[in-house]
Design an enzyme around this catalytic site. Structure first.
Site: not given
Ligand code: IMP
Length: 425
Positions: A12, A15, A39-40, A224, A304
């Site tokens: 987040d 990017k 999420g972009h 990520q 949040p």
């Molecule tokens: P997963 O990728 O859904 O398995 O989540 C694993 C961890 O990565 C969790 O703490 C999510 O909140 C975090 N996470 C996954 N994708 C994102 C992202 O795009 N932004 C921020 N955190 C992410």
């Protein structure tokens, strides 16, 4: 010129905006890892795009988009994004290339993600529930994996799915006492998805190498952030792919030597969604103020975000991991009016000071930040367009971080819109 943009914190970082700006000069934008957990947000004019799977370059009609083999593709989400772009008169026809070897996220992956997290109670990871972990687990397990190429042979897919669904149902029943998954419904969905997506499925590794040979400008878009990297992040509170720049090679078949510039994106502070250690976290008024001013709520889940001071120990580490050449620092406008600002320059771990990010989870849990305190600023930065016009305290703040991390800040974000980014040179 080939560029790669990666997040250097816990995701987040902004990017999407950096990729969107750099995509102006890119012929091809490539997603090489993660899935719809990302999420972009891209804002062009008055139009806001929230993309999860599609590369951020999608909003520029002259840019080709690649979803490479390292991505886990939720076909329903991808089709929603293709349709959402079409509703805004942006067509993906002839400019979307999906790897035949990208693995597919199916309903039972999402179900497993949710069932497992619920069963873990307070020990849960806090995933996005998008089925990411279970899909990558099937990929490494091999025997029960479905890839995008399977949408091109529906008879064979039917047989494969029958075996897999029988296996998943035994597993979910025994472990979670869950209702059986409806294999026929999943197959029917796959048939509908195949109708839309088949024409985009191809050998993206070949396409990328041919594009490089033809002298095209490529832009690789990380998903990520590096601290969520499966191998080098804050395990087990990570995602299931190599979210650092190290994921580039396996994720799309292009070696790092082909990339001219690795741009690491950071926020001027730190955020994290989900569970796991976060030494610079401010679970207090400062964190709340940053959350509200920076609109720190997840694009994918709306959760949040946890907020804290800039952690230069963590960013020094992830910048090294990724061979980062320059940094884009976003959200500087958010820090206005916060009073004095702190930057974490070292960790105190069991009475020892270190500037290297710890490899052990126990050490990271024990880490306490050693801060530098810097003067803040009250000025609104959102209309500033040149580096020189930034208030001195903003420049000092950036310089202090550059000194600790050892990498220049070349792009500064002062607001969510395309124009609210300052290029230093
Ligand atoms: P997963 O990728 O859904 O398995 O989540 C694993 C961890 O990565 C969790 O703490 C999510 O909140 C975090 N996470 C996954 N994708 C994102 C992202 O795009 N932004 C921020 N955190 C992410």
């Amino acid at each position: 010129m080939n560029n790669c943009v990666v997040g250097l914190q816990w995701g987040d970082e902004g990017k999407g905006k950096v990729v969107d700006i750099l995509a102006e000069n890119a012929d091809v934008v490539v997603r090489y890892g993660g899935g719809a957990n990302a999420g972009h947000t891209v804002i062009t004019g008055d139009t806001k795009f929230a993309l999860h799977l599609m590369p951020s370059g999608a909003v520029r009609e002259k840019t080709n988009c690649v979803i490479a083999n390292g991505v886990v593709v939720d076909p329903g989400t991808l089709i929603d994004e293709i349709n959402g772009l079409a509703d805004k008169n942006i067509s993906m026809e002839g400019r979307l290339f999906i790897s035949e070897n990208a693995h597919m996220v199916l309903d039972y992956h999402k179900q497993e993600d949710q069932l497992r997290e619920a069963s873990l109670g307070k020990n849960k990871i806090g995933t996005t529930a998008r089925g990411i972990g279970p899909c990558y687990a099937d990929k490494t397990g091999r025997s029960y994996a479905i890839r995008m190429a399977d949408l091109l042979d529906l008879d064979a897919l039917k047989e494969k799915l029958a075996k897999i669904v029988a296996y998943k149902n035994k597993l979910f029943g025994a472990l979670y006492d869950a209702e059986p998954v409806d294999g026929d419904a999943i197959y029917a969905k796959c048939c509908r998805h195949s109708e839309v997506l088949a024409k985009f499925i191809t050998n993206t590794t070949q396409y990328l190498h041919e594009s490089i040979d033809a002298g095209k400008n490529l832009l690789f878009e990380g998903a990520q952030g590096a601290l969520l990297d499966l191998d080098h992040g804050t395990f087990p509170f990570v995602t299931s792919s190599n979210a650092s720049a190290l994921g580039l090679g396996p994720g799309c078949g292009v070696p790092a030597q082909k990339v001219d510039r690795f741009i690491g994106v950071v926020k001027a502070y730190t955020t994290r969604v989900g569970a796991g250690p976060f030494p610079a976290e401010q679970d207090n008024e400062i964190g709340n103020t940053i959350r509200v001013k920076g609109n720190e709520f997840g694009t994918t889940t709306g959760r949040p975000r946890r907020c804290g001071w800039f952690d230069a120990v963590a960013v020094s580490f992830t910048a090294r991991l990724g061979g980062i050449n320059e940094i884009a620092m976003m959200h500087l406008d958010t820090l206005a009016g916060l009073g004095e600002l702190k930057v974490c320059k070292a960790y105190q771990i069991n009475s020892k000071e270190t500037t290297f990010f710890p490899g052990s989870a126990a050490d990271l849990e024990a880490a306490e930040c050693v801060y530098d305190t810097l003067p803040g600023w009250d000025e609104d930065l959102t209309a500033v367009t040149t580096y020189d016009a930034l208030p001195d305290n903003v420049k000092n703040y950036i310089a202090a971080i550059e000194k600790i991390v050892g990498i220049p800040v070349s792009i500064v974000g002062v607001g969510p819109k395309r124009g609210q980014a300052i290029f230093r040179d």
